[in-house]
Write a protein that holds these residues in place. Structure first.
Motif, mmCIF file in Angstrom:
data_model
loop_
_atom_site.group_PDB
_atom_site.id
_atom_site.type_symbol
_atom_site.label_atom_id
_atom_site.label_comp_id
_atom_site.label_asym_id
_atom_site.label_seq_id
_atom_site.Cartn_x
_atom_site.Cartn_y
_atom_site.Cartn_z
ATOM 1 N N ARG A 181 0.787 -1.053 -0.039
ATOM 2 C CA ARG A 181 0.115 -0.191 0.002
ATOM 3 C C ARG A 181 0.887 1.135 0.008
ATOM 4 O O ARG A 181 1.921 1.322 0.791
ATOM 5 C CB ARG A 181 -0.907 0.048 1.224
ATOM 6 C CG ARG A 181 -1.983 -0.981 1.220
ATOM 7 C CD ARG A 181 -2.898 -0.924 2.404
ATOM 8 N NE ARG A 181 -3.863 -2.242 2.649
ATOM 9 C CZ ARG A 181 -4.658 -2.152 3.387
ATOM 10 N NH1 ARG A 181 -4.900 -1.229 4.219
ATOM 11 N NH2 ARG A 181 -5.499 -3.245 3.288
ATOM 12 N N TRP A 223 -15.664 -1.273 3.902
ATOM 13 C CA TRP A 223 -14.552 -1.856 2.873
ATOM 14 C C TRP A 223 -14.927 -1.830 1.277
ATOM 15 O O TRP A 223 -16.066 -2.351 1.236
ATOM 16 C CB TRP A 223 -13.958 -3.124 3.413
ATOM 17 C CG TRP A 223 -12.803 -3.526 2.327
ATOM 18 C CD1 TRP A 223 -13.194 -4.118 1.092
ATOM 19 C CD2 TRP A 223 -11.722 -3.166 2.161
ATOM 20 N NE1 TRP A 223 -12.061 -4.663 0.315
ATOM 21 C CE2 TRP A 223 -10.985 -3.849 0.968
ATOM 22 C CE3 TRP A 223 -10.644 -2.444 2.882
ATOM 23 C CZ2 TRP A 223 -9.795 -3.614 0.654
ATOM 24 C CZ3 TRP A 223 -9.425 -2.297 2.555
ATOM 25 C CH2 TRP A 223 -8.869 -2.980 1.476
ATOM 26 N N ASP A 260 -14.778 -11.322 4.845
ATOM 27 C CA ASP A 260 -13.078 -11.276 4.450
ATOM 28 C C ASP A 260 -12.614 -10.513 5.479
ATOM 29 O O ASP A 260 -12.962 -9.325 6.064
ATOM 30 C CB ASP A 260 -13.255 -9.961 3.224
ATOM 31 C CG ASP A 260 -12.127 -9.412 3.057
ATOM 32 O OD1 ASP A 260 -10.879 -9.810 3.196
ATOM 33 O OD2 ASP A 260 -12.196 -8.162 2.672
ATOM 34 N N THR A 261 -11.542 -11.251 6.067
ATOM 35 C CA THR A 261 -11.032 -10.554 6.973
ATOM 36 C C THR A 261 -9.399 -10.347 6.772
ATOM 37 O O THR A 261 -8.928 -11.132 6.084
ATOM 38 C CB THR A 261 -11.080 -11.481 8.440
ATOM 39 O OG1 THR A 261 -9.804 -12.413 8.793
ATOM 40 C CG2 THR A 261 -12.327 -12.251 8.530
ATOM 41 N N GLY A 262 -8.893 -9.378 7.507
ATOM 42 C CA GLY A 262 -7.580 -9.126 7.260
ATOM 43 C C GLY A 262 -6.931 -8.576 8.433
ATOM 44 O O GLY A 262 -7.264 -7.635 9.232
ATOM 45 N N ASN A 301 -9.524 -6.640 10.611
ATOM 46 C CA ASN A 301 -10.599 -5.937 10.189
ATOM 47 C C ASN A 301 -11.578 -7.346 9.848
ATOM 48 O O ASN A 301 -10.889 -8.142 9.005
ATOM 49 C CB ASN A 301 -10.412 -5.127 8.980
ATOM 50 C CG ASN A 301 -11.601 -4.330 8.260
ATOM 51 O OD1 ASN A 301 -12.554 -4.282 8.947
ATOM 52 N ND2 ASN A 301 -11.311 -3.754 7.224
HETATM 53 N N1 SER Z 1 -10.006 -6.060 3.003
HETATM 54 C C1 SER Z 1 -10.227 -5.967 4.488
HETATM 55 C C2 SER Z 1 -8.868 -5.115 4.781
HETATM 56 O O1 SER Z 1 -8.007 -5.084 4.153
HETATM 57 C C3 SER Z 1 -9.995 -7.378 5.288
HETATM 58 O O2 SER Z 1 -9.161 -8.029 4.710
HETATM 59 O O3 SER Z 1 -9.116 -4.376 5.641
#
Ligand code: SER
Length: 574
Positions: A69, A163, A226-228, A203
């Protein structure tokens, strides 16, 4: 002390024990989501599956994904930001919902077979609701039932707890974010995410929607999760480290730099460590420094760091080369790529400075000429000009650039030869040889180049053939080229006399005079020696097909342009 490797292991085991299949990290160059330049989260490679396509590994997935990022680039060097990071993720493709997702996140953080973190350092945010989508009551209730007090549940709107896709379309939904208190004990009773001592570590997104245009979201017919979880931040939290730069996968880079940089430059050290780390990961996924898109980001990262990188690369390969073998595969070539780039930049600087020295009149046009001719960055011209008491008007520079753009658009593309030797053009040039070889295999040996034109976005190839090739033949040509892209093919150039080249079966337009020395490019399998293509050509070409041409070859158009002459336009999809 829990190491990064221990965390990866515990996380994947925890979710495998709950029915998930561990899938590998995808490339940093997105394959399934054209809306992003880099993979910025584990969900990008999964977009088609989040939208309903069946995933070969099932409906419960988990992985550790490489992410880049660059949006927060100005924050790099603080305690919590990195441009490259690893993301732990688990997904439900229309299977479990909020309840299990939140419970497992909570258990993983606090339970015996997880990380055993104290509950009283945890706070969460949930979606407050708006005109379009209701407040996320279910998440709020689930967190409360697990023992998170209401004061530690902050409700926020779209900007924080939603998101959504970076581009115009893609899966999206409300999310709940987990924060960990890194300040003095006891933590404040109320969660306030503006306090930087609360650090977001995880998240959970409830992807029940898809954005279909800039202003429209529509419900999906099933809900995904979807978790991250940021690996470096979590290692930092568990171990009470002061910053992500102390995490075991980053600290060696920082240490390597400290040996060379005097005290008092901690922020610079962190920035260099971060940028070189990211550049290496991006390069090892097949992106060379250039003036465009991903390549430009690599270029910028390297220019921002520039020196003391060698020791960092060694430390980086040592710290993550076993987890991501592509990174450790060829450290010498990583160093070479970066050094080549730096040398090129040095040359640019030297030439630009000379030219600047000769210039009396410094204006927007001169600045643009410098950029155009030597690749001399405008910002640098500006700095130098100001240091010598000149003033360059930014608008006149922009105006000059726009005029130039107009002109080049009007001129159309070049005739004959290659437009330039950019990475994209060179890639398409090698692809043109592969296309010709594939056409000869599928349609017959009468296929021979009649015309070729390459831009940075596509190739065009004209050849003799009676009637239109069938759809199946076109598909077969595409497949053949793509199968070659996956093989260890190397491109080799040698010079010889024309009869020698003919004896080897080389095709193409040979030199005019008999006995003239010609250069021949051969594309062959480095393991089996099988020759795929051998053509007379002036180059240049990529060196390794598999490493240098990443993407999917696609025939965009096939048409007749004259009696017995066909034209193919083809592109490389990222
Ligand atoms: N897409 C979400 C994030 O990057 C959870 O993986 O926060």
């Amino acid at each position: 002390m829990i190491t990064s490797s221990e965390l990866r292991h515990r996380y994947l085991s925890f979710f495998i024990n709950r029915g998930h299949v561990a899938i590998p990290s995808a490339s940093l160059v997105p394959t399934n989501d054209p809306s992003v330049l880099f993979t910025t989260a584990g969900m990008h490679p999964l977009v088609p599956y989040l939208l309903g396509a069946p995933h070969p590994s099932g409906v419960r997935l988990a992985n550790v994904q490489k992410c880049v990022r660059t949006g927060d680039i100005d924050e790099i060097g603080d305690d919590t930001h990195l441009t490259f990071f690893e993301m732990l993720g688990n997904w439900s493709l229309g299977d479990y919902g909020r309840d299990e997702a939140i419970r497992w996140s909570f258990d993983f953080l606090t339970a015996r077979d997880g990380l055993e973190l104290p509950i009283d350092r945890i706070g969460v945010t949930c979606f407050a609701g708006d005109d379009e989508v209701a407040r996320d009551h279910e998440s709020i209730q689930t967190w409360q039932a697990l023992g998170v007090p209401r004061e530690r549940i902050q409700l926020l709107g779209r900007d924080d707890n939603w998101w959504g896709p970076a581009g115009e379309t893609g899966p999206c939904g409300p999310d709940t974010e987990i924060f960990y208190w890194l300040g003095e004990l006891p933590p404040p009773v109320v969660l306030d995410v503006r306090d930087r001592r609360w650090v977001e570590i995880w998240n959970n997104v409830f992807m029940g929607y898809t954005k279909t245009s800039i202003a429209t979201i529509e419900p999906l017919d099933r809900m995904n999760v979807d978790t991250g979880m940021g690996l470096e931040r979590t290692v930092m939290a568990i171990n009470g480290l002061a910053s992500v730069y102390e995490v075991d996968t980053v600290a060696p880079l920082v240490r390597a730099l400290r040996e060379h940089i005097p005290d008092g430059h901690e922020r610079e050290i962190r920035i260099i460590a971060d940028h070189v780390r990211t550049a290496c990961f991006v390069i090892s996924d097949g992106v060379a420094p250039s003036n465009k898109d991903r390549g430009y980001i690599v270029r910028r990262l390297l220019r921002r760091s520039l020196e003391w990188y060698r020791s960092v690369i060694t430390a980086l390969v040592d710290s993550l080369g076993d987890v991501y073998p592509e990174l450790g595969r060829d450290p010498a070539s990583l160093v070479r790529t970066i050094e080549d780039e730096i040398r090129r930049f040095d040359r640019t600087l030297e030439q630009g400075l000379k030219r600047l020295g000769r210039t009396k009149h410094l204006d927007g046009k001169t600045a643009f000429d410098l950029l155009q001719t030597y690749g001399f960055p405008f910002e640098l011209t500006l700095e130098i000009a100001e240091a010598s008491g000149h003033h360059i008007d930014r608008d006149s520079f922009t105006a000059e650039r726009d005029r130039h753009r107009e002109r080049s658009r009007g001129a159309g593309s070049f005739a004959g030869g290659l437009a330039d030797h950019s990475v994209e053009i060179v890639r398409y040039h090698t692809l043109t040889h592969l296309l010709q070889a594939a056409l000869r295999e599928v349609l017959g040996l009468h296929v021979i180049q009649r015309g070729s034109n390459i831009t940075r976005d596509r190739l065009r190839f004209d050849f003799p053939h009676d009637g239109a090739p069938s759809d199946a033949q076109v598909v077969r040509v595409e497949e053949l080229v793509n199968s070659w892209l996956a093989r260890p093919l190397v491109v080799d150039c040698s010079t010889m006399t024309e009869p020698e080249a003919r004896a080897l079966g080389a095709i193409g337009a040979f030199g005019e005079r008999y006995g003239e020395i010609v250069s021949i490019y051969t594309i062959a399998d480095s393991e089996t020696g099988e020759v795929v293509s051998r053509e007379f050509c002036a180059g240049p070409h990529v060196r390794s097909v598999r490493d240098d041409i990443v993407g999917r070859f696609r025939i965009v158009r096939e048409q007749g342009i004259a009696a017995g002459i066909r034209r193919i336009k083809a592109a490389l999809d990222p």
